[in-house]
Design an enzyme around this catalytic site. Structure first.
Site, PDB file in Angstrom:
ATOM      1  N   SER A 106      -2.657   0.716  -4.286  1.00 14.53           N
ATOM      2  CA  SER A 106      -3.127   1.874  -3.516  1.00 14.53           C
ATOM      3  C   SER A 106      -4.494   2.324  -3.993  1.00 14.53           C
ATOM      4  CB  SER A 106      -2.122   3.021  -3.704  1.00 14.53           C
ATOM      5  OG  SER A 106      -2.664   4.225  -3.237  1.00 14.53           O
ATOM      6  N   ALA A 107      -5.297   2.827  -3.050  1.00 14.20           N
ATOM      7  CA  ALA A 107      -6.605   3.388  -3.415  1.00 14.20           C
ATOM      8  C   ALA A 107      -6.453   4.777  -4.027  1.00 14.20           C
ATOM      9  CB  ALA A 107      -7.480   3.481  -2.168  1.00 14.20           C
ATOM     10  N   ASP A 123      -1.442  -0.348   6.053  1.00 13.91           N
ATOM     11  CA  ASP A 123      -1.595   0.364   7.331  1.00 13.91           C
ATOM     12  C   ASP A 123      -3.061   0.508   7.745  1.00 13.91           C
ATOM     13  OD1 ASP A 123      -2.154   2.256   5.239  1.00 13.91           O
ATOM     14  OD2 ASP A 123      -2.044   3.833   6.760  1.00 13.91           O
ATOM     15  N   LYS A 142     -11.191  -1.183  -1.066  1.00 11.57           N
ATOM     16  CA  LYS A 142     -10.847  -2.089   0.021  1.00 11.57           C
ATOM     17  C   LYS A 142     -11.987  -1.979   1.047  1.00 11.57           C
ATOM     18  CE  LYS A 142      -6.032  -0.693  -0.712  1.00 11.57           C
ATOM     19  NZ  LYS A 142      -4.884   0.083  -0.207  1.00 11.57           N
ATOM     20  N   ARG A 157     -11.474   8.571  -2.369  1.00 13.40           N
ATOM     21  CA  ARG A 157     -11.704  10.018  -2.240  1.00 13.40           C
ATOM     22  C   ARG A 157     -13.186  10.325  -2.013  1.00 13.40           C
ATOM     23  NH1 ARG A 157      -9.512  13.160  -7.211  1.00 13.40           N
ATOM     24  NH2 ARG A 157      -7.792  11.765  -6.678  1.00 13.40           N
ATOM     25  N   ASP A 192       0.881  -1.154   0.000  1.00 10.84           N
ATOM     26  CA  ASP A 192       0.000   0.000   0.000  1.00 10.84           C
ATOM     27  C   ASP A 192       0.934   1.222   0.000  1.00 10.84           C
ATOM     28  OD1 ASP A 192      -2.424   1.531   0.599  1.00 10.84           O
ATOM     29  OD2 ASP A 192      -1.576   1.758   2.600  1.00 10.84           O
ATOM     30  N   LEU A 193       0.418   2.374  -0.356  1.00  9.41           N
ATOM     31  CA  LEU A 193       1.309   3.543  -0.441  1.00  9.41           C
ATOM     32  C   LEU A 193       1.185   4.446   0.794  1.00  9.41           C
ATOM     33  CD1 LEU A 193       3.277   5.325  -2.049  1.00  9.41           C
ATOM     34  CD2 LEU A 193       1.298   6.355  -3.162  1.00  9.41           C
ATOM     35  N   ASP A 194       0.002   5.053   0.941  1.00  9.40           N
ATOM     36  CA  ASP A 194      -0.188   6.013   2.032  1.00  9.40           C
ATOM     37  C   ASP A 194      -0.138   5.306   3.369  1.00  9.40           C
ATOM     38  OD1 ASP A 194      -0.588   7.963   0.153  1.00  9.40           O
ATOM     39  OD2 ASP A 194      -2.757   7.919   0.254  1.00  9.40           O
ATOM     40  N   THR A 235       1.395  10.215   3.711  1.00 12.71           N
ATOM     41  CA  THR A 235       0.597  11.261   3.063  1.00 12.71           C
ATOM     42  C   THR A 235      -0.697  11.533   3.828  1.00 12.71           C
ATOM     43  OG1 THR A 235      -0.065   9.492   1.619  1.00 12.71           O
ATOM     44  CG2 THR A 235       1.423  11.120   0.679  1.00 12.71           C
ATOM     45  N   LYS A 258      -8.332   6.435   6.381  1.00  8.75           N
ATOM     46  CA  LYS A 258      -7.186   5.732   5.798  1.00  8.75           C
ATOM     47  C   LYS A 258      -7.655   4.584   4.901  1.00  8.75           C
ATOM     48  CE  LYS A 258      -3.586   6.963   9.015  1.00  8.75           C
ATOM     49  NZ  LYS A 258      -2.658   6.529  10.050  1.00  8.75           N
TER      50      LYS A 258
HETATM   51  P1  B16 Z   1      -6.745  10.077  -3.649  1.00  8.87           P
HETATM   52  P2  B16 Z   1      -3.711   4.075   0.139  1.00  8.87           P
HETATM   53  C1  B16 Z   1      -5.584   6.004   0.108  1.00  8.87           C
HETATM   54  O1  B16 Z   1      -4.323   5.535  -0.227  1.00  8.87           O
HETATM   55  C2  B16 Z   1      -5.540   6.873   1.361  1.00  8.87           C
HETATM   56  O2  B16 Z   1      -5.194   6.093   2.496  1.00  8.87           O
HETATM   57  C3  B16 Z   1      -6.893   7.494   1.588  1.00  8.87           C
HETATM   58  O3  B16 Z   1      -6.831   8.339   2.720  1.00  8.87           O
HETATM   59  C4  B16 Z   1      -7.296   8.294   0.351  1.00  8.87           C
HETATM   60  O4  B16 Z   1      -8.589   8.875   0.505  1.00  8.87           O
HETATM   61  C5  B16 Z   1      -7.290   7.372  -0.861  1.00  8.87           C
HETATM   62  O5  B16 Z   1      -5.997   6.797  -1.012  1.00  8.87           O
HETATM   63  C6  B16 Z   1      -7.642   8.102  -2.144  1.00  8.87           C
HETATM   64  O6  B16 Z   1      -6.650   9.029  -2.445  1.00  8.87           O
HETATM   65  O7  B16 Z   1      -7.695  11.150  -3.234  1.00  8.87           O
HETATM   66  O8  B16 Z   1      -5.311  10.547  -3.794  1.00  8.87           O
HETATM   67  O9  B16 Z   1      -7.232   9.322  -4.872  1.00  8.87           O
HETATM   68  O10 B16 Z   1      -3.566   4.041   1.627  1.00  8.87           O
HETATM   69  O11 B16 Z   1      -4.682   3.046  -0.415  1.00  8.87           O
HETATM   70  O12 B16 Z   1      -2.378   4.083  -0.580  1.00  8.87           O
HETATM   71 MG    MG Z   2      -2.724   3.175   3.429  1.00  7.16          MG
END
Ligand code: B16
Ligand code: MG
Length: 219
Positions: A113-114, A169, A144, A48, A8-10, A16, A44
């Site tokens: 990552s999401a 995470d 997820k 979005r 996963d990234l964030d 982030t 988390k």
């Molecule tokens: P974006 P991950 C997720 O990333 C974040 O944890 C989550 O807080 C965020 O809303 C989601 O990505 C979407 O992000 O607005 O940049 O498309 O933890 O799955 O890497």
């Molecule tokens: Mg994450």
């Protein structure tokens, strides 16, 4: 035999969450309410639009669909102001040596990552080349705890889920990995991630062998 690791990234590679928090909080403040960093934990791993829905509920605010899209766009442009300034020194402690060890051992690496901003973030911090597969929020259509994001990654790497470890995470991310039949390592606190095969606070001082030993004991 573990052949690949999907990250996963964030919250795993970089933090982030603090930038998401600043941007979402600015949105809430402009709509006339506030929320805490503790509330932010619930966002988390959530997409979005899913995050926006939750925040609007907290503020008791109703918006039309076009208004929601416009606010989500605004939040994303504030968020991108932060991420486009990110530097490689924001990679979380212990991550680089761990990735280097995997590379040295020919373990494949993927990102799941999401975030629709995932590619920009890994490019910005100089890690794009390391990942053989990148599945981000623009490619995954199911959030997820649906395992889609990780299943797509495993397929792209040419691996079965049982040959991959997912590092996550978010509680929903760990659930997604388990739902897909992956080994799951939670990064953070056991009270949130106790369902994972193994929970570690971070990658500091950890070797791939340590992780393999621990997950095989639990499996
Ligand atoms: P974006 P991950 C997720 O990333 C974040 O944890 C989550 O807080 C965020 O809303 C989601 O990505 C979407 O992000 O607005 O940049 O498309 O933890 O799955 O890497
Ligand atoms: Mg994450």
């Amino acid at each position: 035999m573990i052949k690949a690791c999907i990250f996963d990234l964030d919250g795993v590679i970089v933090d982030t969450a603090k930038y998401h928090f600043l941007a979402w909080r600015r949105l809430a403040n402009e709509l006339g309410f506030d929320f805490s960093e503790e509330d932010n934990e619930q966002l988390k791993g959530v997409s979005r639009m899913g995050s926006l829905e939750l925040i609007l509920q907290w503020g008791g605010i109703r918006l039309s669909e076009p208004e929601k899209l416009a606010w989500a766009d605004k939040k994303n442009s504030w968020y991108r102001e932060y991420i486009l300034k990110m530097q490689p020194d924001e990679i979380l402690d212990g991550v680089l040596p761990f990735l280097a060890e995997l590379k040295g051992k020919d373990i494949q690496m993927g990102l799941g990552s999401a975030s629709k901003n995932a590619l920009d973030i890994i490019t910005q911090i100089g890690l794009r080349e390391l990942f053989e597969s990148v599945v981000d929020g623009a490619r995954a259509t199911k959030s997820k705890p649906d395992p889609q994001v990780f299943l797509l990654g495993a397929a792209e790497l040419g691996r079965q889920p049982s040959e991959c470890i997912v590092f996550e995470d978010a509680a929903k991310g760990v659930e997604a990995a388990l739902n897909g039949g992956f080994y799951a390592v939670g990064i953070g606190r056991a009270e949130h991630l106790g369902h994972a095969h193994l929970v570690i606070p971070d990658f500091k001082g950890l070797s791939f062998e340590d992780i393999l030993e621990a997950i095989h004991q639990k499996a």
